[in-house]
Each structure stands twice: as structure tokens, then as C-alpha cells.
Write an enzyme that holds these catalytic residues in place. Structure first.
Site, PDB file in Angstrom:
ATOM      1  N   LYS A  22       0.835  -1.214   0.000  1.00 51.83           N
ATOM      2  CA  LYS A  22       0.000   0.000   0.000  1.00 51.83           C
ATOM      3  C   LYS A  22       0.867   1.261   0.000  1.00 51.83           C
ATOM      4  CE  LYS A  22      -1.955   2.035   3.866  1.00 51.83           C
ATOM      5  NZ  LYS A  22      -1.629   3.445   3.761  1.00 51.83           N
ATOM      6  N   ASN A  23       1.868   1.292   0.897  1.00 46.45           N
ATOM      7  CA  ASN A  23       2.623   2.531   1.040  1.00 46.45           C
ATOM      8  C   ASN A  23       3.532   2.833  -0.146  1.00 46.45           C
ATOM      9  OD1 ASN A  23       1.287   3.028   3.384  1.00 46.45           O
ATOM     10  ND2 ASN A  23       2.986   2.509   4.755  1.00 46.45           N
ATOM     11  N   CYS A 116      -5.678   7.963   8.422  1.00 44.57           N
ATOM     12  CA  CYS A 116      -6.079   7.462   9.736  1.00 44.57           C
ATOM     13  C   CYS A 116      -5.880   8.515  10.819  1.00 44.57           C
ATOM     14  CB  CYS A 116      -5.259   6.220  10.096  1.00 44.57           C
ATOM     15  SG  CYS A 116      -5.724   4.774   9.145  1.00 44.57           S
ATOM     16  N   ARG A 121      -0.384  14.513  12.858  1.00 45.45           N
ATOM     17  CA  ARG A 121       0.130  14.297  11.507  1.00 45.45           C
ATOM     18  C   ARG A 121       0.303  15.602  10.704  1.00 45.45           C
ATOM     19  NH1 ARG A 121      -2.397   8.893   8.953  1.00 45.45           N
ATOM     20  NH2 ARG A 121      -0.272   8.569   8.291  1.00 45.45           N
ATOM     21  N   ASP A 304       3.336   0.575  12.085  1.00 41.74           N
ATOM     22  CA  ASP A 304       2.100  -0.023  11.550  1.00 41.74           C
ATOM     23  C   ASP A 304       1.877  -1.459  12.045  1.00 41.74           C
ATOM     24  OD1 ASP A 304       1.428   1.804   8.734  1.00 41.74           O
ATOM     25  OD2 ASP A 304       3.340   1.963   9.750  1.00 41.74           O
ATOM     26  N   ARG A 396      -9.065  -0.247   3.367  1.00 45.60           N
ATOM     27  CA  ARG A 396      -8.150   0.759   2.803  1.00 45.60           C
ATOM     28  C   ARG A 396      -6.785   0.159   2.556  1.00 45.60           C
ATOM     29  NH1 ARG A 396      -6.625   5.138   6.165  1.00 45.60           N
ATOM     30  NH2 ARG A 396      -5.119   5.219   4.480  1.00 45.60           N
TER      31      ARG A 396
HETATM   32  C1  UD1 Z   1       3.950   6.758   6.386  1.00 48.77           C
HETATM   33  C2  UD1 Z   1       3.061   5.566   6.146  1.00 48.77           C
HETATM   34  C3  UD1 Z   1       2.445   5.079   7.453  1.00 48.77           C
HETATM   35  C4  UD1 Z   1       3.525   4.847   8.488  1.00 48.77           C
HETATM   36  C5  UD1 Z   1       4.447   6.051   8.614  1.00 48.77           C
HETATM   37  C6  UD1 Z   1       5.632   5.793   9.528  1.00 48.77           C
HETATM   38  C7  UD1 Z   1       2.259   6.026   3.927  1.00 48.77           C
HETATM   39  C8  UD1 Z   1       1.115   6.433   3.068  1.00 48.77           C
HETATM   40  N1  UD1 Z   1       2.012   5.973   5.231  1.00 48.77           N
HETATM   41  O1  UD1 Z   1       3.099   7.800   6.872  1.00 48.77           O
HETATM   42  O2  UD1 Z   1       1.736   3.878   7.174  1.00 48.77           O
HETATM   43  O3  UD1 Z   1       2.906   4.602   9.729  1.00 48.77           O
HETATM   44  O4  UD1 Z   1       4.951   6.417   7.317  1.00 48.77           O
HETATM   45  O5  UD1 Z   1       6.355   4.708   9.067  1.00 48.77           O
HETATM   46  O6  UD1 Z   1       3.336   5.728   3.447  1.00 48.77           O
HETATM   47  N2  UD1 Z   1       5.619  14.375  10.859  1.00 48.77           N
HETATM   48  C9  UD1 Z   1       5.670  15.717  11.147  1.00 48.77           C
HETATM   49  N3  UD1 Z   1       5.721  16.612  10.123  1.00 48.77           N
HETATM   50  C10 UD1 Z   1       5.702  16.214   8.816  1.00 48.77           C
HETATM   51  C11 UD1 Z   1       5.652  14.841   8.521  1.00 48.77           C
HETATM   52  C12 UD1 Z   1       5.613  13.943   9.571  1.00 48.77           C
HETATM   53  O7  UD1 Z   1       5.688  16.116  12.323  1.00 48.77           O
HETATM   54  O8  UD1 Z   1       5.745  17.085   7.928  1.00 48.77           O
HETATM   55  C13 UD1 Z   1       5.555  13.397  11.956  1.00 48.77           C
HETATM   56  C14 UD1 Z   1       4.234  12.635  11.939  1.00 48.77           C
HETATM   57  O9  UD1 Z   1       3.214  13.335  12.620  1.00 48.77           O
HETATM   58  C15 UD1 Z   1       4.614  11.345  12.631  1.00 48.77           C
HETATM   59  C16 UD1 Z   1       6.053  11.118  12.157  1.00 48.77           C
HETATM   60  O10 UD1 Z   1       6.534  12.401  11.744  1.00 48.77           O
HETATM   61  O11 UD1 Z   1       4.619  11.519  14.014  1.00 48.77           O
HETATM   62  C17 UD1 Z   1       6.174  10.114  11.021  1.00 48.77           C
HETATM   63  O12 UD1 Z   1       5.471  10.589   9.907  1.00 48.77           O
HETATM   64  P1  UD1 Z   1       5.818  10.144   8.418  1.00 48.77           P
HETATM   65  O13 UD1 Z   1       7.039   9.292   8.376  1.00 48.77           O
HETATM   66  O14 UD1 Z   1       5.768  11.363   7.565  1.00 48.77           O
HETATM   67  O15 UD1 Z   1       4.560   9.249   8.099  1.00 48.77           O
HETATM   68  P2  UD1 Z   1       3.613   9.300   6.870  1.00 48.77           P
HETATM   69  O16 UD1 Z   1       4.395   9.536   5.631  1.00 48.77           O
HETATM   70  O17 UD1 Z   1       2.431  10.162   7.162  1.00 48.77           O
END
Ligand code: UD1
Length: 416
Positions: A22-23, A116, A121, A304, A396
């Protein structure tokens, strides 16, 4: 609203085939708009996130054919348009259209992404990085307008190795003017898969999968193709099912290297696994020992799989400690595990799990995707019948979950 009905206690035997990640696919579909005309994406999981992103492609005028897990796209008639809230809020990954549209048009308009509800986030790391590349960002009523007169390469150090930000920067930088360096990049295997796809279209991305990624912008992309890697979260979920109630359950079409953190934890607990190049066979054991688990960025224990892992910890012979370090709100499922008989003390993001618990069926609700998978695992080992609400969250991210589990002996059905 559909519900899952699961009768617990049935041994799982046979083979489960893992679908594409998915990711990966949720980033690769937006990236496909960069193809000169055509892209072919293989091993695409049939999940609602895939279909929601295809809807966005269609809105932009991309011709899409999706069958037999192959997605073929044709961008000959694409036009840049505002992605409306009803499409962007369906899933988190709609934000990858920011990077992709910036690369293609130097301009992107879309509403705040969904996904989710597992924490605040924010997307500040994405936005700050775009700004370093010359993008002007305005945000009004959750609508983002990103505009770059001149999209330039930049030296970007991430304050946290965000998966989404790393991919979004790669997308934008692939057609920017000059070289972009991402320091403290996320190293998840899905990022390597996205880089492979971009490079198949003529991009110059080097170092994906390491802490430093270098992208040299190119003017023109060609057509492209890629095969989506196996979904390590789906694979891990079924490995946990096998560790809990499997008898020679083979989880097929996975990459054991992507699952090292989970495998080493299960082995430390006493689970016996037969690990081959692309499959793992597992049988449950009563003698599992308690272990401590803390979620971390890759290659650490993936967040996850943190929630599903808690069902395993509830079955261990003794007290285990679980700590979630990535998201601040990924413990909403615990009240339902407690309702099913799990002995869990929760203190912020640390859970003390006292095993071995004997779970019983109950009416529960999937509050997010992985919470849903967790409740499915709990229901598979519980005595009696469990009814799980909120099935849309599970669909999803898990391709054909009820059918895959039925085929190995689970008693599981979807009811309306
Ligand atoms: C992706 C995955 C999700 C997984 C996560 C961590 C997808 C679609 N989803 O989510 O399944 O759980 O990686 O492995 O690939 N953060 C900030 N600012 C930002 C971006 C992130 O503070 O601009 C924080 C987030 O709130 C969170 C952490 O960083 O606490 C990790 O986020 P991130 O690695 O960006 O996760 P996603 O890409 O949203």
C-alpha cells in the site's frame, strides 16, 4: 455499514499470498503523472486507497485501466486542476500530488490530506522543504496553493526522517533545476520502490534506502514501469496470525529482509519460523516468552505493526512492555482489546501487557486501519464470535482480507 463477523479458535493452515505494498502504490500512482505518456504498474493491490487515487488521476484527465493487479495510465490528455476536498481527504497519500504536480507544472492546488486518525500528523516538513526549493505556499481554509516560478534543487536536512516528506521531495526534485540533497532521509523500502519507478522514467535519483538521497533534476521524462514490492505490513500481520494460531501457515510473496525487526522479536519470544527467500512458514507455540517492543523508523520495528503485535504480546507467558514512539494517538484499539479480555495498562504511549490472556468475542470497532487488523487478529484467537465495525478502514489497506483468511481456515465473513 459493513461489519466483519469472526468466529475465533480455528487453526490457520495453508498459503496466504501477500499483495503489493500500500505505502508504495500510494506514492507511485501520483508519480505516474510524470510519465511522458504511459506508465505500467504491476502488482497493484486492490484496496480502496488504490481506487481513491485512481479517481484523482481520472479527475486530472489521466486515462486509467486497472485489472488483474496491473494499472496502466496514459497522461496524454492530463490537465492541472484543483483536487477537491472530497477526494483529497479520503486518504493521507493524496499529498503526493503536491510533489508530483509541482514537478510537472510548478503549481499544485489541493485540500489538506486525510488518512487514519492516529495523531496530529502535520505536514510542516513537506512544506518547509518545498519552500527551500523555491515554492511559495498559501493555505486558506485547508486549501493549499503551491506555486514555484522557478523550482530549484536544494540541500534539505529533515528534522525527522518522514516517509511522506522524503517521497514528496524526491517527486518535486526529480524535475527541478539542479541537484537536491535530502539529509536524514527516511529509509523505508517503499522509498526505494518509488525511486526505481522515477528512474524508469529517466529521473536521476541516487541513494534511496539510505540516509542521504541525491536527486539531479531532469527536463524530460519518458514512459515508465515498475512492480510494486510486497506489502511488509500485510505480510507481518499474517505472520502474527500464524504465530498466534497457525499450523504450517505459509506467508508467501514477501521479502524477509523488510521484516527483520518483526522476525527477530518473534524469534526472541520463541516462535519457530522456516524462512526462505520469498516466504515464511510459521506454527504457533504455547511456550512464547514476553518481550519488549518499541516502534522506530525503518529498519526499527515499524509502527504499523505495533498495534497487531500487541495481540501477540497479550498471548505471551508473562508481562511485556510496548512503546509507540512515532504517533501520539495509536492506542485507540486498546479499549477494545480490554473489552475482549486483554490485561493491558496504558500510560500515554506505553502499554504494559500481562499475558497470557484468554480473549473472548465482543462487539468492537476498528478506529483506524491497523487497529482494524489488530482486532481481526484478536478475534481469530478469541473464544466465540467477534463483530468488528468500521470495516472500511481495514479495506483501505488489506487486499481481500476476508477471502485470504477464509482460504486458510478462518471463519470470517463480511455482513452488511
Ligand atoms: C507513512 C506511512 C504510514 C507509516 C508512517 C511511519 C504512507 C502512506 N504511510 O506515513 O503507514 O505509519 O509512514 O512509518 O506511506 N511528521 C511531522 N511533520 C511532517 C511529517 C511527519 O511532524 O511534515 C511526523 C508525523 O506526525 C509522525 C512522524 O513524523 O509523528 C512520522 O510521519 P511520516 O514518516 O511522515 O509518516 P507518513 O508519511 O504520514
Amino acid at each position: 455499514m459493513s461489519k466483519l463477523l469472526i468466529e475465533g479458535g480455528h487453526t490457520l493452515s495453508g498459503v496466504i499470498n501477500v499483495s503489493g505494498a500500500k505505502n508504495s502504490v500510494v506514492a507511485i500512482i501520483p508519480a505516474s503523472i510524470l510519465a511522458e505518456n504511459n506508465a505500467i504498474i504491476e502488482n497493484v493491490p486492490n484496496i480502496s486507497d488504490t481506487n481513491d487515487l485512481i479517481d484523482i488521476l481520472k479527475l486530472l484527465g489521466v486515462n486509467c485501466e486497472f485489472s488483474d493487479n496491473i494499472l496502466k495510465t496514459d497522461t496524454s490528455n492530463i490537465k492541472n486542476m484543483l483536487i477537491p476536498a472530497e477526494l483529497s481527504t479520503k486518504l493521507r497519500a493524496s499529498y503526493y500530488f503536491m510533489g508530483a504536480l509541482l514537478a510537472k507544472y510548478h503549481h499544485a492546488e489541493l485540500y489538506y490530506p486525510g488518512g487514519c486518525n492516529i495523531g496530529a500528523r502535520p505536514i510542516d516538513i513537506h512544506l518547509k522543504s518545498f519552500e527551500k526549493m523555491g515554492v511559495k505556499i498559501t493555505c486558506l481554509d485547508d486549501k493549499y496553493v503551491l506555486d514555484a516560478k522557478h523550482l530549484t534543487g536544494a540541500d534539505i536536512e529533515l528534522r525527522f526522517p518522514s516517509v511522506g516528506a522524503t517521497i514528496n521531495i524526491m517527486l518535486a526534485a526529480s524535475k527541478a533545476d539542479g541537484v537536491t540533497k535530502i539529509r536524514n532521509a527516511a529509509m523505508e523500502p517503499e522509498i526505494v520502490n518509488v525511486a526505481e519507478f522515477l528512474n524508469s522514467m529517466g529521473a536521476k535519483v541516487v541513494g534511496a534506502g539510505t540516509k542521504e538521497i541525491i536527486i539531479t533534476g531532469v527536463d524530460k521524462f519518458t514512459n515508465g514501469s515498475v512492480k510494486i514490492i510486497p506489502d511488509r505490513i500485510e505480510a507481518g500481520t499474517y505472520l502474527l496470525a500464524g504465530s498466534l494460531i497457525g499450523k504450517n501457515l505459509t506467508v508467501n510473496n514477501l521479502n524477509p529482509k523488510h521484516l527483520e525487526a518483526l522476525i527477530s522479536k518473534l524469534q526472541a519470544s520463541g516462535v519457530i519460523m522456516d524462512i526462505e527467500d520469498n516466504k515464511i512458514t510459521v506454527t504457533s507455540s504455547k511456550k512464547i516468552l514476553p518481550i519488549n517492543v518499541k516502534t522506530l523508523v525503518y529498519p526499527g520495528f515499524v509502527t504499523d505493526l505495533g498495534q497487531p503485535m500487541q495481540v501477540f504480546l497479550a498471548r505471551c507467558n508473562g508481562t511485556s512492555l510496548f512503546e509507540e514512539t512515532i504517533y501520539e494517538n495509536r492506542m485507540q484499539h486498546i479499549k477494545y482489546l480490554q473489552k475482549m479480555g486483554a490485561k493491558i495498562e496504558l500510560n500515554n504511549n506505553i502499554a504494559l501487557i500481562k499475558g497470557p490472556c484468554h480473549l473472548h468475542g465482543a462487539n468492537v470497532t476498528a478506529t483506524d486501519l491497523r487497529a482494524g487488523a489488530t482486532l481481526v487478529l484478536a478475534a481469530l484467537i478469541a473464544k466465540g464470535i467477534t463483530k468488528i465495525d468500521g470495516v472500511k478502514h481495514i479495506l483501505r489497506g488489506y487486499d481481500s482480507l476476508p477471502i485470504k483468511l477464509q482460504q486458510v481456515g478462518a471463519k470470517i465473513t463480511i455482513i452488511e
